[in-house]
Motif scaffolding. Structure first.
Motif, mmCIF file in Angstrom:
data_model
loop_
_atom_site.group_PDB
_atom_site.id
_atom_site.type_symbol
_atom_site.label_atom_id
_atom_site.label_comp_id
_atom_site.label_asym_id
_atom_site.label_seq_id
_atom_site.Cartn_x
_atom_site.Cartn_y
_atom_site.Cartn_z
ATOM 1 N N ARG A 85 -23.765 22.045 25.201
ATOM 2 C CA ARG A 85 -24.056 21.569 23.755
ATOM 3 C C ARG A 85 -24.596 22.590 22.881
ATOM 4 N N ARG A 86 -25.555 23.449 23.475
ATOM 5 C CA ARG A 86 -26.465 24.433 22.645
ATOM 6 C C ARG A 86 -25.113 25.564 22.560
ATOM 7 N N ASP A 87 -24.500 25.756 23.328
ATOM 8 C CA ASP A 87 -23.375 26.999 23.339
ATOM 9 C C ASP A 87 -22.533 26.674 22.292
ATOM 10 N N GLU A 147 -14.021 22.550 28.946
ATOM 11 C CA GLU A 147 -14.998 23.692 28.972
ATOM 12 C C GLU A 147 -16.347 23.446 29.683
ATOM 13 N N CYS A 148 -16.489 22.257 30.247
ATOM 14 C CA CYS A 148 -17.842 21.792 30.745
ATOM 15 C C CYS A 148 -17.650 20.928 32.076
ATOM 16 N N LEU A 149 -17.007 19.842 31.938
ATOM 17 C CA LEU A 149 -16.885 18.776 32.870
ATOM 18 C C LEU A 149 -15.850 19.442 34.031
ATOM 19 N N PHE A 155 -13.402 16.732 20.250
ATOM 20 C CA PHE A 155 -14.567 17.176 20.700
ATOM 21 C C PHE A 155 -14.686 16.795 22.129
ATOM 22 N N ASN A 156 -14.501 15.587 22.589
ATOM 23 C CA ASN A 156 -14.568 15.170 23.906
ATOM 24 C C ASN A 156 -13.434 15.952 24.793
ATOM 25 N N GLY A 157 -12.242 16.385 24.243
ATOM 26 C CA GLY A 157 -11.388 17.249 24.902
ATOM 27 C C GLY A 157 -11.773 18.640 25.393
#
Length: 270
Positions: A240-242, A219-221, A212-214
């Motif tokens: 997170r909602r997406d 995709e975000c950070l 999940f963190n990967g």
């Protein structure tokens, strides 16, 4: 081997045994070992309730109960079932799981996984981001960035989540200082939640949160600059909602966590 020789040369069992210097009684021997299922079940029951007992203490308890077994058999079954005691956890870890448990989650809130991710603001100030995910539905309960975290901060975040979606039976964590804190251990004891610690240097013990963190980082950070803590919270919450409502997950049949939870009849709180 005796049967192979017999088939190749078409000779009697007596002559074959004589030629190979094998006793006929050994050739005709049939194993009489009884089924070990009942004994294995009892060993498992003992080690689940007496988590720091080695095979010798287990053997003593079994003999008291009337099992006619020797310590060598208990040792063999103990290793076969992978019940060897692992590294000790810190004192007061009342709700810690001390043995490997390969059981796969079969319902929502059976097992959560939790960890921290590190990033920074555009100004260079460091961020610590608490991430929590349900290992069955892949539902992300929270992504919460802060400048620093203590054990009590983790407890507050978990209590806020659990008031919305319910308490898990177990949470998989590493042995970071916030997770081995007295605050989290006391909370887990009061809420009857097992803290399932991964072994030091074994991130694969908590593979769900690592995966999940990967995804979260790629995709975000890696795609955003965070101007402030509030900006970071807004962008991470949008992701997170997406992740929960739009992104298809191959591990759950290309559905979203929300869709899976609706199909299973569990409450949904995005």
């Amino acid at each position: 081997m005796v049967n192979e020789v017999r088939e190749s040369w078409k000779v009697s069992a007596r002559r074959t045994c004589f030629a190979l210097k094998v006793g006929r009684s050994l050739y005709a021997y049939k194993a009489r070992r009884d089924d070990q299922a009942a004994l294995k079940k009892r060993i498992k029951e003992i080690t689940e309730t007496r988590v720091r007992y080695g095979y010798r203490r287990v053997h003593v308890l079994l003999r008291r109960e009337g099992w006619a077994v020797n310590p060598k058999r208990i040792y063999r079954l103990y290793k076969e079932m992978d019940l060897q005691l692992r590294n000790k956890v810190p004192k007061r870890r009342v709700k810690a799981r001390l043995r490997d448990d390969p059981t796969v989650a079969t319902c929502v809130n059976q097992t959560w996984a939790m960890d921290f991710v590190h990033d920074q603001l555009a100004t260079g100030r460091k961020l610590r981001i608490l991430t929590v995910v349900d290992t069955f539905s892949r539902f992300s309960q929270v992504i919460n960035p802060r400048f620093s975290y203590r054990g009590e901060d983790v407890v507050q975040a978990l209590e806020r989540i659990c008031s919305e979606v319910g308490y898990p039976k177990a949470i998989q964590v590493d042995q970071g200082s916030e997770f081995i804190s007295r605050d989290l251990d006391l909370w887990a004891y009061q809420k009857d939640v097992i803290l399932d610690f991964s072994r030091p240097g074994k991130p694969t013990d908590n593979a769900f949160i690592e995966s999940f963190n990967g995804k979260f980082r790629v995709e975000c950070l890696n795609l955003h600059w965070f101007m402030s803590l509030d900006d970071a919270r807004a962008k991470m919450e949008a992701w997170r909602r997406d992740y929960n409502e739009v992104r298809p997950h191959s591990a759950i049949g290309h559905r979203t966590p929300i869709e899976l939870m609706k199909c299973s009849g569990d409450a949904v709180s995005a």
